[in-house]
Design a protein around this motif. Structure first.
Motif, PDB file in Angstrom:
ATOM      1  N   GLY A  21       0.832  -1.203   0.000  1.00 11.02           N
ATOM      2  CA  GLY A  21       0.000   0.000   0.000  1.00 11.02           C
ATOM      3  C   GLY A  21       0.863   1.247   0.000  1.00 11.02           C
ATOM      4  O   GLY A  21       1.892   1.291   0.668  1.00 11.02           O
ATOM      5  N   LYS A 123       1.052  -6.319   7.855  1.00 12.41           N
ATOM      6  CA  LYS A 123       2.424  -5.784   7.805  1.00 12.41           C
ATOM      7  C   LYS A 123       2.814  -5.226   9.160  1.00 12.41           C
ATOM      8  O   LYS A 123       2.081  -4.452   9.755  1.00 12.41           O
ATOM      9  CB  LYS A 123       2.483  -4.689   6.747  1.00 12.41           C
ATOM     10  CG  LYS A 123       3.901  -4.291   6.387  1.00 12.41           C
ATOM     11  CD  LYS A 123       3.936  -3.562   5.080  1.00 12.41           C
ATOM     12  CE  LYS A 123       3.074  -2.327   5.126  1.00 12.41           C
ATOM     13  NZ  LYS A 123       2.920  -1.702   3.829  1.00 12.41           N
ATOM     14  N   THR A 202       8.888   1.382  -2.623  1.00  8.16           N
ATOM     15  CA  THR A 202       9.659   2.394  -3.357  1.00  8.16           C
ATOM     16  C   THR A 202       9.973   1.957  -4.785  1.00  8.16           C
ATOM     17  O   THR A 202       9.865   2.746  -5.723  1.00  8.16           O
ATOM     18  CB  THR A 202      10.964   2.694  -2.595  1.00  8.16           C
ATOM     19  OG1 THR A 202      10.656   2.978  -1.218  1.00  8.16           O
ATOM     20  CG2 THR A 202      11.671   3.889  -3.199  1.00  8.16           C
TER      21      THR A 202
HETATM   22  N1  FMN Z   1       2.431   1.291   3.873  1.00  7.65           N
HETATM   23  C1  FMN Z   1       1.199   1.217   4.377  1.00  7.65           C
HETATM   24  O1  FMN Z   1       0.863   0.217   5.022  1.00  7.65           O
HETATM   25  N2  FMN Z   1       0.290   2.217   4.184  1.00  7.65           N
HETATM   26  C2  FMN Z   1       0.582   3.322   3.469  1.00  7.65           C
HETATM   27  O2  FMN Z   1      -0.264   4.204   3.305  1.00  7.65           O
HETATM   28  C3  FMN Z   1       1.879   3.427   2.902  1.00  7.65           C
HETATM   29  N3  FMN Z   1       2.229   4.508   2.140  1.00  7.65           N
HETATM   30  C4  FMN Z   1       3.440   4.510   1.494  1.00  7.65           C
HETATM   31  C5  FMN Z   1       3.722   5.547   0.595  1.00  7.65           C
HETATM   32  C6  FMN Z   1       4.910   5.538  -0.123  1.00  7.65           C
HETATM   33  C7  FMN Z   1       5.187   6.642  -1.099  1.00  7.65           C
HETATM   34  C8  FMN Z   1       5.855   4.487   0.076  1.00  7.65           C
HETATM   35  C9  FMN Z   1       7.144   4.454  -0.688  1.00  7.65           C
HETATM   36  C10 FMN Z   1       5.578   3.474   0.972  1.00  7.65           C
HETATM   37  C11 FMN Z   1       4.381   3.461   1.697  1.00  7.65           C
HETATM   38  N4  FMN Z   1       4.048   2.416   2.565  1.00  7.65           N
HETATM   39  C12 FMN Z   1       2.796   2.364   3.134  1.00  7.65           C
HETATM   40  C13 FMN Z   1       4.993   1.305   2.821  1.00  7.65           C
HETATM   41  C14 FMN Z   1       4.969   0.255   1.703  1.00  7.65           C
HETATM   42  O3  FMN Z   1       3.735  -0.391   1.598  1.00  7.65           O
HETATM   43  C15 FMN Z   1       6.040  -0.829   1.956  1.00  7.65           C
HETATM   44  O4  FMN Z   1       5.790  -1.462   3.189  1.00  7.65           O
HETATM   45  C16 FMN Z   1       7.426  -0.244   1.982  1.00  7.65           C
HETATM   46  O5  FMN Z   1       7.569   0.688   0.954  1.00  7.65           O
HETATM   47  C17 FMN Z   1       8.466  -1.338   1.835  1.00  7.65           C
HETATM   48  O6  FMN Z   1       9.744  -0.798   1.786  1.00  7.65           O
HETATM   49  P1  FMN Z   1      10.503  -0.443   0.414  1.00  7.65           P
HETATM   50  O7  FMN Z   1      10.033   0.908   0.053  1.00  7.65           O
HETATM   51  O8  FMN Z   1      11.937  -0.508   0.791  1.00  7.65           O
HETATM   52  O9  FMN Z   1      10.114  -1.471  -0.616  1.00  7.65           O
END
Ligand code: FMN
Length: 335
Positions: A21, A123, A202
């Motif tokens: 998400g 998560k 990301t």
């Molecule tokens: N995780 C959530 O559970 N809810 C969110 O609203 C949420 N928003 C995010 C917004 C952005 C722009 C990014 C990059 C990540 C967000 N995340 C959110 C976390 C991602 O779902 C994921 O767990 C995380 O990006 C994993 O790490 P990585 O960026 O190294 O792949």
């Protein structure tokens, strides 16, 4: 050869990669592209202002893919919390069968979704929270290491420890690895540590289909792994952000604060300004979320190209490890 893991079997997907998400990113364009590419795309519920808007977005996504996709529901502390139960009810009513939950006190929502036979990927950033989620009956854990974008938790444990702890301590409940993944070598490593797939955030921002400004994708390509900042530790809401001018200013104000009042930092971490960044392409307009994995991202492929590459790299990585073994003294065992 296609993957066959607990994740691919349970979700009916081809590549064991989930798109986590993402607030202001997880719209139908991205979720459908990931699902069409054989992974699991996920819509972000709270990116939609009301439950009815989420219903429309789910229907829009259905017109864009025939493959399964999920919805993320994130429960964060808020002065006026969204009506989580209403969002969950829309998810159920629209026949969504896969939900990624995240955040605080997810018990009631998990109960509501499980009663409707949804598969829950929960998560979390600690084993303690993972174990409580297991007791609530979640189907998969998504273990988010300290490398990750967004809410990293307060314990600062990176995935090398966290994933093996998950393998040792979750009583066999399957888990996927999240935080710091961008390629097939990472997927292979996660599988070796006991995960049945990976979750990426990301990396998916930097795809053709991600509905954010091209300049932000380029900012990620140009960045290194050292270019993130952690804010809001003082308020036990530690968040990893892209290390732009505003995030650096927020860190400074937080460090120098003598009052400890959130108001001092509030204008810097405003979600409203952060949202504009994705629309106007000015990376310094507000704070926005990104993980340390920005150091591993060097291009902006389509989701299809990305997932095909990850699949190929993972298969090659796992197969090539035969070379590490010796047979009859010191002859490598090779193909
Ligand atoms: N995780 C959530 O559970 N809810 C969110 O609203 C949420 N928003 C995010 C917004 C952005 C722009 C990014 C990059 C990540 C967000 N995340 C959110 C976390 C991602 O779902 C994921 O767990 C995380 O990006 C994993 O790490 P990585 O960026 O190294 O792949």
């Amino acid at each position: 050869m296609p993957f066959n893991t607990e994740l691919t079997r349970a979700l009916g997907i081809k590549v064991p990669v989930v798109q986590g998400g993402m607030q202001w990113v997880g719209y139908a364009e991205l979720a459908s592209a990931v699902s069409n590419a054989g992974g699991l795309g996920i819509l972000t519920a709270l990116t939609q202002p009301t439950p009815e808007d989420l219903r429309k977005e789910i229907r829009r996504c259905r017109t864009m893919t025939k493959n399964p996709f999920g919805v993320n529901l994130t429960l964060l502390p808020a002065l006026v919390p969204p009506d989580y139960a209403a969002y969950a009810q829309v998810i159920i009513d629209e026949g969504i069968k896969i939900v990624e939950t995240a955040g605080n006190s997810p018990g009631p929502v998990i109960k509501q979704l499980k009663a409707a036979n949804c598969i829950i990927l929960h998560k979390c950033t600690t084993i303690r929270h993972a174990q409580s989620a297991v007791k609530m009956g979640v189907d998969f854990l998504s273990i988010d290491g300290f490398e990750c974008a967004g809410h990293v938790g307060e314990t600062d444990i990176t995935n090398f420890i966290l994933l093996s702890r998950a393998r040792q301590s979750l009583g066999g409940v399957p888990f996927i690895a999240s935080g710091g993944f961008a390629d097939g070598q990472g997927l292979a490593a996660a599988l070796a540590l006991g995960a049945c797939g990976i979750n990426m955030g990301t990396r998916f921002m930097c795809t053709v289909e991600a509905p954010i400004h091209q300049k932000i994708k380029q900012a990620i390509v140009d960045a290194q792994e050292t270019d993130t900042e952690l804010v809001l530790r003082k308020w036990k809401n530690t968040t990893r952000l892209f290390g732009n001018n505003v995030a650096k200013q927020a860190v400074k104000v937080e460090k120098e604060s003598t009052t400890g009042k959130f108001e001092e930092v509030a204008e810097y971490v405003s979600g409203k300004r952060g949202r504009q960044v994705f629309l106007n392409g000015d990376k310094d307009f507000g704070v926005w979320t990104a993980g340390q994995v920005i150091g591993l991202i060097h291009d902006i492929p389509t989701c299809d190209t990305l997932l095909k590459r990850i699949e190929r790299e993972a298969v090659e990585t796992l197969a090539s490890k035969h070379d590490l073994f010796v047979q009859d003294g010191n002859q490598p065992v090779g193909p």
